[in-house]
Design an enzyme around this catalytic site. Structure first.
Site, PDB file in Angstrom:
ATOM      1  N   LYS A  82      66.051  39.957  48.231  1.00 56.19           N
ATOM      2  CA  LYS A  82      65.322  40.916  47.405  1.00 56.19           C
ATOM      3  C   LYS A  82      66.297  41.759  46.594  1.00 56.19           C
ATOM      4  O   LYS A  82      67.370  42.134  47.091  1.00 56.19           O
ATOM      5  CB  LYS A  82      64.475  41.794  48.326  1.00 56.19           C
ATOM      6  CG  LYS A  82      63.560  42.788  47.631  1.00 56.19           C
ATOM      7  CD  LYS A  82      62.712  43.495  48.684  1.00 56.19           C
ATOM      8  CE  LYS A  82      61.828  44.576  48.094  1.00 56.19           C
ATOM      9  NZ  LYS A  82      60.995  45.225  49.134  1.00 56.19           N
ATOM     10  N   SER A 157      56.496  45.927  47.841  1.00 53.36           N
ATOM     11  CA  SER A 157      57.544  45.751  46.854  1.00 53.36           C
ATOM     12  C   SER A 157      58.298  44.430  46.983  1.00 53.36           C
ATOM     13  O   SER A 157      59.141  44.114  46.149  1.00 53.36           O
ATOM     14  CB  SER A 157      58.540  46.915  46.963  1.00 53.36           C
ATOM     15  OG  SER A 157      59.184  46.908  48.218  1.00 53.36           O
ATOM     16  N   SER A 181      55.585  46.930  52.446  1.00 49.38           N
ATOM     17  CA  SER A 181      56.122  46.099  51.363  1.00 49.38           C
ATOM     18  C   SER A 181      56.429  44.652  51.717  1.00 49.38           C
ATOM     19  O   SER A 181      56.731  43.855  50.832  1.00 49.38           O
ATOM     20  CB  SER A 181      57.391  46.746  50.791  1.00 49.38           C
ATOM     21  OG  SER A 181      57.064  47.931  50.113  1.00 49.38           O
TER      22      SER A 181
END
Length: 475
Positions: A82, A157, A181
């Site tokens: 990520k 996210s 997330s």
């Protein structure tokens, strides 16, 4: 004909060790799919093709040298990172136009562990600005979309991570979860995702873990793949403020996926803590069907007493605003921030030190009351989200206050377990009449990932989801 991306991560790893697949072949397959499909999916912020090729060749060399019997379980398997996590020598945008020239100057601990395990870095997956919203729409990369309906958001996210795995652009992915997330995008993309216990995975060496809300974790198509990735990533480092209870000697998280959970006592709740949040009938149906399935499997399912009230929400919001200020921004570049980020940072900067400590104290007091009651159960069931996947722009196109309010109503169940530090998972057991995935959430006792993994694997066996594939899968 079976394609490489049809195989689970563990199946790919087994084929690599057996010499039936090479890491280079697997890596090239995913790089080709990313090149062809990612402009529509929006999974990646950065592609690290040259680095991936080098790592794949090194992994292949080790296999050819005859080390296959001693190689780690995910050797040669691609795992993207990520773009909130730093990788030395790789651009890092944090979903923000502020960082258009930042190159990673260190490796996050989780990156080191993935590299030491012989995984291959395909690239950095897209994330919203600083990881703050529950959707992934930015000024620096295309929106991350759920492959089940490319008009809808992949969540956030870890939206890029979820979109990548669900679209067959990666076999598994690393993500992070500070308020849902990992679980949010896992729900809207039809994946199994684990938010581990607080302190299970180090955020070091750069990112602080002051509030203990956020943790790294895995997203995968199967319970076993996610457990195997958690085995790679877990473990504290010196200087971490929190450390989870260690696994029993000789145990692995992957081992729990092959273990019968036994008869469990499971509480359930569908009561949102966020005022004004309404649970969509599709999410109610997933919750009720899962409750019935758990009882069919022999578990005791009871109602959870009300433990969290709406009074927690303002204190969590206060912490979230302060967290938004922790990413350093050059004042000359503040005008590049998105409106929601500026709004959150303004709230954070307006919070005094005493107010922050008082909010933290109130939250801790609430958890000291709630955790003894929750620890009376082996797991707690709730919807993961209050709504099905929403269209791209549903949050992003609204003014900041309305945007944030919509986010709270969309995800009123997840953040409580970031506050408590308990492990929680999204289980993809349900799809609605439109073919959209609707997840359910199971939370466990602190340190209880093993029980959640065993229970989720039992559910996966009873109602398999691996053969469900979105339209882009076969392209």
């Amino acid at each position: 004909m079976t394609q490489i991306h049809d195989l689970t991560a563990l199946q790919q790893a087994a084929a690599i060790r057996a010499g039936d697949l090479s890491p280079v072949e697997v890596t090239d397959h995913y790089l080709d799919r990313i090149e062809r499909l990612d402009t529509r999916v929006g999974a990646y912020a950065t592609i690290t093709a040259e680095l991936a090729e080098r790592q794949a060749k090194e992994a292949e060399r080790r296999v050819l040298e005859g080390d296959s019997g001693t190689l780690p379980p995910l050797w040669g398997v691609p795992v993207p990172i990520k773009d909130l996590n730093m990788v030395r020598g790789v651009p890092m945008r944090l979903g923000s136009a502020v960082f258009d020239d930042l190159i990673g100057f260190a490796d996050d601990t989780v990156v080191v562990r993935l590299r030491d395990a012989g995984t291959v870095l395909l690239g950095k997956t897209s994330t919203p600005e600083f990881g703050l919203p529950c959707y992934t729409e930015t000024d620096v990369s295309p929106p991350a979309r759920t492959p089940w309906d490319l008009t809808r958001s992949a969540g956030g996210s870890s939206g890029g991570a979820a979109a990548a795995v669900a679209a067959g652009l990666a076999p598994i992915a690393q993500g992070s979860d500070g308020g849902g997330s990992i679980r949010i995008p896992s729900s809207v993309c039809g994946l199994f995702g684990i938010k581990p216990t607080r302190g299970r995975i180090s955020h070091g060496p750069i990112v602080p873990d002051l509030f203990g809300l956020s943790t790294n974790g895995p997203l995968a198509r199967t319970v076993r793949d996610a457990a195997a990735l958690l085995d790679v990533m877990h473990g504290p480092e010196p200087g971490d403020m929190y450390a989870a209870p260690p696994l029993p000697e000789g145990e692995t998280f992957a081992g729990y996926a092959d273990r019968d959970p036994g008869r469990l006592r499971i509480a359930r709740t569908i009561e949102p803590t966020v005022p004004g949040a309404e649970v969509h009938p599709d999410c109610v149906a997933a919750y009720e069907q899962t409750s019935a399935l758990l009882e069919e499997l022999g578990h005791e399912v009871v109602e959870l007493p009300t433990l969290f009230g709406p009074d927690l929400v303002p204190d969590f919001e206060l912490l979230w605003g302060v967290m938004a200020t922790l990413t350093p921004v050059d004042p000359a570049r503040e005008d590049r921030l998105l409106p929601l980020t500026r709004w959150l940072r303004e709230r954070g900067h307006a919070t005094s030190g005493p107010d922050l400590f008082k909010a933290h104290a109130r939250l801790q007091a609430a958890m000291r009351t709630a955790l003894p009651a929750m620890n009376g159960f082996d797991a707690i069931l709730s919807p993961t989200l209050a709504q099905p996947p929403v269209p791209v722009g549903y949050f992003h196109d609204a003014e900041p206050a309305e945007n944030f309010d919509r986010q709270k109503r969309f995800t009123p169940f997840c953040a409580a377990y970031n506050l408590s530090g308990q492990p929680a998972v999204n289980v993809p057991l349900h799809w609605n009449d439109e073919g959209l995935p609707i997840g359910v959430m199971l939370a466990g006792r602190p340190g209880g990932e093993g029980t959640l993994i065993s229970l989720s694997a039992q559910l996966e066996t009873a109602r398999p989801w691996i053969d469900r594939k979105p339209p882009v899968w076969d392209e």
